[in-house]
Design an enzyme around this catalytic site. Structure first.
Site, PDB file in Angstrom:
ATOM      1  N   GLY A   1      -5.818  -2.860  -0.812  1.00  0.00           N
ATOM      2  CA  GLY A   1      -4.917  -3.039  -1.958  1.00  0.00           C
ATOM      3  C   GLY A   1      -4.878  -4.473  -2.454  1.00  0.00           C
TER       4      GLY A   1
ATOM      5  N   GLY B   1       0.833  -1.205   0.000  1.00  0.00           N
ATOM      6  CA  GLY B   1       0.000   0.000   0.000  1.00  0.00           C
ATOM      7  C   GLY B   1       0.863   1.249   0.000  1.00  0.00           C
TER       8      GLY B   1
ATOM      9  CE  LYS C   1      -2.700  -5.197   6.615  1.00  0.00           C
ATOM     10  NZ  LYS C   1      -2.386  -4.104   5.677  1.00  0.00           N
ATOM     11  N   GLY C   2      -6.664  -4.828   3.347  1.00  0.00           N
ATOM     12  CA  GLY C   2      -6.947  -5.519   2.098  1.00  0.00           C
ATOM     13  C   GLY C   2      -7.461  -4.612   0.992  1.00  0.00           C
TER      14      GLY C   2
ATOM     15  CD  GLU D   1      -1.451  -6.236   3.211  1.00  0.00           C
ATOM     16  OE1 GLU D   1      -0.978  -5.216   2.701  1.00  0.00           O
ATOM     17  OE2 GLU D   1      -2.660  -6.345   3.481  1.00  0.00           O
TER      18      GLU D   1
ATOM     19  CG  ASP E   1       0.855  -4.167   5.987  1.00  0.00           C
ATOM     20  OD1 ASP E   1       0.777  -3.282   5.110  1.00  0.00           O
ATOM     21  OD2 ASP E   1       0.407  -5.318   5.829  1.00  0.00           O
ATOM     22  N   GLY E   2       0.447  -1.046   6.532  1.00  0.00           N
ATOM     23  CA  GLY E   2      -0.592  -0.032   6.630  1.00  0.00           C
ATOM     24  C   GLY E   2      -1.926  -0.643   7.026  1.00  0.00           C
TER      25      GLY E   2
HETATM   26  C1  5RP Z   1      -3.265  -3.595   1.230  1.00  0.00           C
HETATM   27  C2  5RP Z   1      -3.532  -3.011   2.566  1.00  0.00           C
HETATM   28  C3  5RP Z   1      -3.011  -1.637   2.827  1.00  0.00           C
HETATM   29  O1  5RP Z   1      -2.221  -1.663   3.956  1.00  0.00           O
HETATM   30  C4  5RP Z   1      -4.185  -0.729   3.030  1.00  0.00           C
HETATM   31  O2  5RP Z   1      -5.031  -0.804   1.886  1.00  0.00           O
HETATM   32  C5  5RP Z   1      -3.762   0.723   3.256  1.00  0.00           C
HETATM   33  O3  5RP Z   1      -3.277   1.277   2.087  1.00  0.00           O
HETATM   34  P1  5RP Z   1      -2.726   2.754   1.996  1.00  0.00           P
HETATM   35  O4  5RP Z   1      -1.503   2.808   2.855  1.00  0.00           O
HETATM   36  O5  5RP Z   1      -2.437   2.949   0.525  1.00  0.00           O
HETATM   37  O6  5RP Z   1      -3.806   3.687   2.487  1.00  0.00           O
HETATM   38  O7  5RP Z   1      -4.115  -3.603   3.431  1.00  0.00           O
HETATM   39  O8  5RP Z   1      -3.849  -4.860   1.097  1.00  0.00           O
END
Ligand code: 5RP
Length: 224
Positions: free
Chosen positions: A97, A27, A94-95, A103, A81-82
């Site tokens: 992306g 992400g 999450k997810g 993850e 992770d984000g």
């Molecule tokens: C991807 C995720 C990302 O961590 C989540 O979508 C956050 O994305 P971003 O940092 O672009 O806001 O879970 O599967």
């Protein structure tokens, strides 16, 4: 929000120490973290990364972070992770992306999980963001029908008119869980449907949450 993502990402790399094995999230916020980590590697920090997606692997290679597989790593020292949403109990959706399966596997196999977000992801109750589920394409119609019956308003994620494919060649369904009171219960129910491989509910993984807020960061630690 981009600056808040950058601030959270920069703070998170302070937790990465010499010789650590580091889970690399996916992400846009995780990408800031990978670039910040790449700078530290260029300055001499010796670490190894385990990427949570093919996209993350490409960026990590670009910034010269040495990569190993999960099999080679076994356990990671830290995973960064984000998130798409977080609640006051540090539970996450999450997810967004589409990388939730790998993850969650990295989160599960890491000694310390650090989540980095901007302040817009804070919610009192998870579910305004639709919950992503990774599902097996073979079962996608029957899973969609079951989720519909459960009142979860499933939508099969598409890209360019075709079903989205994850790095594991699965599909993603986004569902509405806003009315669900017991997140553990709904998570277990979902995982009980054959063909649902994993959900984007990360209920018990976050050790440290770093939130970019304005010109600074707020750090929240899990109550032990
Ligand atoms: C991807 C995720 C990302 O961590 C989540 O979508 C956050 O994305 P971003 O940092 O672009 O806001 O879970 O599967």
């Amino acid at each position: 929000m981009e600056n808040e993502k950058i601030l959270a990402a920069q703070e998170s790399v302070n937790y990465v120490k010499e010789t650590m094995i580091v889970g690399l999230g996916s992400g846009s916020t995780a990408e800031h973290m990978i670039r910040a980590l790449g700078k530290k590697v260029a300055e001499g920090l010796k670490i190894k990364g385990v990427p949570s997606s093919e996209k993350t692997a490409r960026l990590a290679q670009e910034v010269a972070i040495p990569l190993i597989t999960l099999e080679e790593a076994g356990t990671m020292d830290i995973n960064i992770d984000g998130a798409d949403e977080f609640d006051p109990e540090l539970r996450l959706i999450k997810g967004g992306g589409g990388a939730l399966l790998r993850e969650k596997i990295l989160a599960h196999n890491s000694k310390l999980n650090v989540i980095i977000t901007d302040s817009s992801k804070a919610v009192d109750k998870l579910g305004a963001f639709k919950l992503p589920l990774e599902i097996i394409p073979f079962a996608s119609n029957s899973i969609m029908a079951q989720l519909q019956k459960m009142g979860l308003q499933p939508v099969l994620r598409e890209v360019g008119g075709a079903p989205y494919r994850t790095d594991e060649n699965n599909n993603i369904v986004d569902i509405d869980i806003l009315g669900q009171e017991e997140l553990d219960t709904i998570n277990q129910k979902l995982l009980g449907i054959p063909g649902i491989v994993e959900t984007g509910l990360f209920l018990n993984y976050t050790d440290i949450l770093i939130i970019g807020k304005g010109d600074g960061v707020e750090i929240v630690k899990r109550k032990s």
